[in-house]
Design a protein around this motif. Structure first.
Motif, PDB file in Angstrom:
ATOM      1  N   LEU A 135       0.862  -0.953  -0.120  1.00 45.79           N
ATOM      2  CA  LEU A 135       0.036   0.009   0.009  1.00 45.79           C
ATOM      3  C   LEU A 135       0.744   1.306   0.128  1.00 45.79           C
ATOM      4  O   LEU A 135       0.747   1.940  -1.027  1.00 45.79           O
ATOM      5  CB  LEU A 135      -0.538  -0.213   1.628  1.00 45.79           C
ATOM      6  N   ILE A 136       1.892   1.281   0.968  1.00 42.77           N
ATOM      7  CA  ILE A 136       2.708   2.912   0.624  1.00 42.77           C
ATOM      8  C   ILE A 136       3.398   2.569  -0.555  1.00 42.77           C
ATOM      9  O   ILE A 136       3.276   4.096  -0.895  1.00 42.77           O
ATOM     10  CB  ILE A 136       4.142   2.061   2.049  1.00 42.77           C
ATOM     11  N   ASN A 137       3.877   1.935  -0.891  1.00 42.19           N
ATOM     12  CA  ASN A 137       4.163   2.392  -2.279  1.00 42.19           C
ATOM     13  C   ASN A 137       3.648   2.260  -3.606  1.00 42.19           C
ATOM     14  O   ASN A 137       4.166   3.345  -4.759  1.00 42.19           O
ATOM     15  CB  ASN A 137       5.240   0.009  -2.973  1.00 42.19           C
ATOM     16  N   LEU A 138       2.270   2.046  -3.177  1.00 44.41           N
ATOM     17  CA  LEU A 138       1.370   2.027  -4.420  1.00 44.41           C
ATOM     18  C   LEU A 138       0.687   3.590  -4.439  1.00 44.41           C
ATOM     19  O   LEU A 138       1.127   4.249  -5.220  1.00 44.41           O
ATOM     20  CB  LEU A 138      -0.040   0.986  -4.334  1.00 44.41           C
ATOM     21  N   THR A 139       0.905   4.178  -2.908  1.00 46.91           N
ATOM     22  CA  THR A 139       0.745   5.348  -3.009  1.00 46.91           C
ATOM     23  C   THR A 139       1.767   6.664  -2.788  1.00 46.91           C
ATOM     24  O   THR A 139       1.556   7.355  -3.390  1.00 46.91           O
ATOM     25  CB  THR A 139       0.588   5.410  -1.326  1.00 46.91           C
ATOM     26  N   GLN A 140       2.585   5.989  -3.094  1.00 51.18           N
ATOM     27  CA  GLN A 140       3.847   6.669  -3.129  1.00 51.18           C
ATOM     28  C   GLN A 140       4.169   6.744  -4.856  1.00 51.18           C
ATOM     29  O   GLN A 140       4.527   8.562  -5.241  1.00 51.18           O
ATOM     30  CB  GLN A 140       5.267   5.909  -3.096  1.00 51.18           C
ATOM     31  N   ASP A 141       3.705   5.451  -5.250  1.00 47.88           N
ATOM     32  CA  ASP A 141       3.806   5.880  -6.715  1.00 47.88           C
ATOM     33  C   ASP A 141       2.287   7.016  -7.372  1.00 47.88           C
ATOM     34  O   ASP A 141       2.487   7.659  -8.069  1.00 47.88           O
ATOM     35  CB  ASP A 141       2.939   4.451  -7.750  1.00 47.88           C
ATOM     36  N   LYS A 142       0.888   6.926  -5.978  1.00 46.41           N
ATOM     37  CA  LYS A 142       0.367   7.999  -7.001  1.00 46.41           C
ATOM     38  C   LYS A 142       1.126   9.309  -6.293  1.00 46.41           C
ATOM     39  O   LYS A 142       0.118  10.188  -7.395  1.00 46.41           O
ATOM     40  CB  LYS A 142      -0.837   7.532  -6.103  1.00 46.41           C
TER      41      LYS A 142
ATOM     42  N   ALA B 221      -7.350  21.197  -8.513  1.00 44.21           N
ATOM     43  CA  ALA B 221      -8.579  19.702  -8.548  1.00 44.21           C
ATOM     44  C   ALA B 221      -6.597  18.789  -8.310  1.00 44.21           C
ATOM     45  O   ALA B 221      -6.693  18.616  -7.095  1.00 44.21           O
ATOM     46  CB  ALA B 221      -8.807  19.482  -9.782  1.00 44.21           C
ATOM     47  N   GLY B 222      -5.523  18.991  -9.001  1.00 42.19           N
ATOM     48  CA  GLY B 222      -4.068  18.650  -8.798  1.00 42.19           C
ATOM     49  C   GLY B 222      -4.123  18.995  -7.337  1.00 42.19           C
ATOM     50  O   GLY B 222      -3.450  17.898  -7.445  1.00 42.19           O
ATOM     51  N   ARG B 223      -3.436  20.154  -7.190  1.00 48.08           N
ATOM     52  CA  ARG B 223      -3.305  19.881  -5.251  1.00 48.08           C
ATOM     53  C   ARG B 223      -3.819  18.905  -4.599  1.00 48.08           C
ATOM     54  O   ARG B 223      -3.931  18.521  -3.629  1.00 48.08           O
ATOM     55  CB  ARG B 223      -3.285  21.559  -5.123  1.00 48.08           C
TER      56      ARG B 223
ATOM     57  N   ASP C 260      -4.201  15.020  -0.864  1.00 55.46           N
ATOM     58  CA  ASP C 260      -5.151  13.879   0.010  1.00 55.46           C
ATOM     59  C   ASP C 260      -4.468  12.399  -0.884  1.00 55.46           C
ATOM     60  O   ASP C 260      -3.681  11.513   0.504  1.00 55.46           O
ATOM     61  CB  ASP C 260      -6.023  12.535  -1.240  1.00 55.46           C
ATOM     62  N   GLU C 261      -3.543  12.324  -1.222  1.00 52.91           N
ATOM     63  CA  GLU C 261      -2.597  11.229  -1.636  1.00 52.91           C
ATOM     64  C   GLU C 261      -1.036  11.299  -0.873  1.00 52.91           C
ATOM     65  O   GLU C 261      -1.014  10.130  -0.041  1.00 52.91           O
ATOM     66  CB  GLU C 261      -1.109  10.933  -3.158  1.00 52.91           C
TER      67      GLU C 261
ATOM     68  N   ASN D 280       1.016   9.224   4.354  1.00 54.78           N
ATOM     69  CA  ASN D 280       1.459   9.547   5.304  1.00 54.78           C
ATOM     70  C   ASN D 280       0.543   8.427   6.002  1.00 54.78           C
ATOM     71  O   ASN D 280       1.021   8.350   7.470  1.00 54.78           O
ATOM     72  CB  ASN D 280       1.535  11.372   6.342  1.00 54.78           C
ATOM     73  N   SER D 281      -0.543   8.097   6.174  1.00 54.65           N
ATOM     74  CA  SER D 281      -1.332   7.743   7.256  1.00 54.65           C
ATOM     75  C   SER D 281      -0.713   6.180   7.513  1.00 54.65           C
ATOM     76  O   SER D 281      -0.330   5.766   7.744  1.00 54.65           O
ATOM     77  CB  SER D 281      -2.643   7.151   6.970  1.00 54.65           C
ATOM     78  N   TYR D 282      -0.371   5.947   6.127  1.00 55.79           N
ATOM     79  CA  TYR D 282       0.632   4.237   5.838  1.00 55.79           C
ATOM     80  C   TYR D 282       1.111   3.497   6.657  1.00 55.79           C
ATOM     81  O   TYR D 282       1.798   3.173   7.751  1.00 55.79           O
ATOM     82  CB  TYR D 282       0.758   4.195   4.158  1.00 55.79           C
ATOM     83  N   GLU D 283       2.509   4.779   6.660  1.00 54.66           N
ATOM     84  CA  GLU D 283       3.051   4.651   7.201  1.00 54.66           C
ATOM     85  C   GLU D 283       3.442   5.515   8.671  1.00 54.66           C
ATOM     86  O   GLU D 283       4.398   4.536   9.473  1.00 54.66           O
ATOM     87  CB  GLU D 283       4.519   6.685   6.722  1.00 54.66           C
ATOM     88  N   THR D 284       2.284   5.984   9.196  1.00 50.53           N
ATOM     89  CA  THR D 284       2.633   5.616  10.713  1.00 50.53           C
ATOM     90  C   THR D 284       1.868   4.504  11.210  1.00 50.53           C
ATOM     91  O   THR D 284       2.518   4.164  12.384  1.00 50.53           O
ATOM     92  CB  THR D 284       1.136   7.245  10.666  1.00 50.53           C
ATOM     93  N   LEU D 285       1.276   4.110  10.057  1.00 54.41           N
ATOM     94  CA  LEU D 285       0.560   1.767  10.358  1.00 54.41           C
ATOM     95  C   LEU D 285       2.039   1.640  10.284  1.00 54.41           C
ATOM     96  O   LEU D 285       1.960   0.979  11.297  1.00 54.41           O
ATOM     97  CB  LEU D 285      -0.491   1.639   9.501  1.00 54.41           C
TER      98      LEU D 285
END
Length: 149
Positions: A10-17, A96-98, A103-104, A109-114
């Motif tokens: 999830l962290i890797n996918l979110t980092q890609d996004k 919208a891009g900002r 959001d990403e 940050n949430s996933y990294e905190t987990l």
């Protein structure tokens, strides 16, 4: 090296996004600057042409030439209006891009905190296991020392 967990995926996918959102934001910012540059050029050209009309009018100008000047200035005004519309559309997409980037970033940050919490819990459990093993060894040595030979 520990195996990759679902949280790591999830962290890797979110980092890609997040990276993609950043690239998109950068591209939109570049397009915004270019569009603003084009608008500035049109504004400058209109101001210059208006000044030329004024100078030419002071020296005397035929009605057809005056009409051509006014028609060209109207064409510039239309181009300026269209460019302002383009800039407004880019601004909406930029906003919208900002939002997408933020959001990403928040999700990452949430996933990294987990992940950090998970690592702390694993370290705590490992420390407790080591402490129990050490306590058992100490208790065994103490019992052996207390037993008569």
């Amino acid at each position: 090296m520990s195996p990759e967990t679902s949280l790591d995926v999830l962290i890797n996918l979110t980092q890609d996004k997040l990276d993609e959102a950043g690239r998109n934001l950068s591209e939109l910012s570049t397009r915004r600057r270019e569009a603003q540059g084009q608008l500035n050029t049109l504004d400058d050209y209109r101001a210059d042409y208006t000044k030329r009309l004024q100078n030419t009018t002071e020296q005397g100008l035929s009605a057809s030439n005056y009409h051509n000047f006014r028609q060209f200035i109207a064409t510039l005004d239309e181009a300026i209006s269209q460019q302002n519309t383009i800039i407004a559309q880019i601004d909406v997409r930029l906003e919208a891009g900002r939002k997408q980037w933020h959001d990403e970033k928040r999700r990452l940050n949430s996933y990294e905190t987990l992940k950090a919490r998970q690592i702390r819990q694993l370290q705590y459990r490992e420390h407790r296991r080591e402490q129990r093993a050490s306590d058992e060894i100490s208790a065994g040595l103490y019992r052996r020392q207390r037993q008569p030979h």
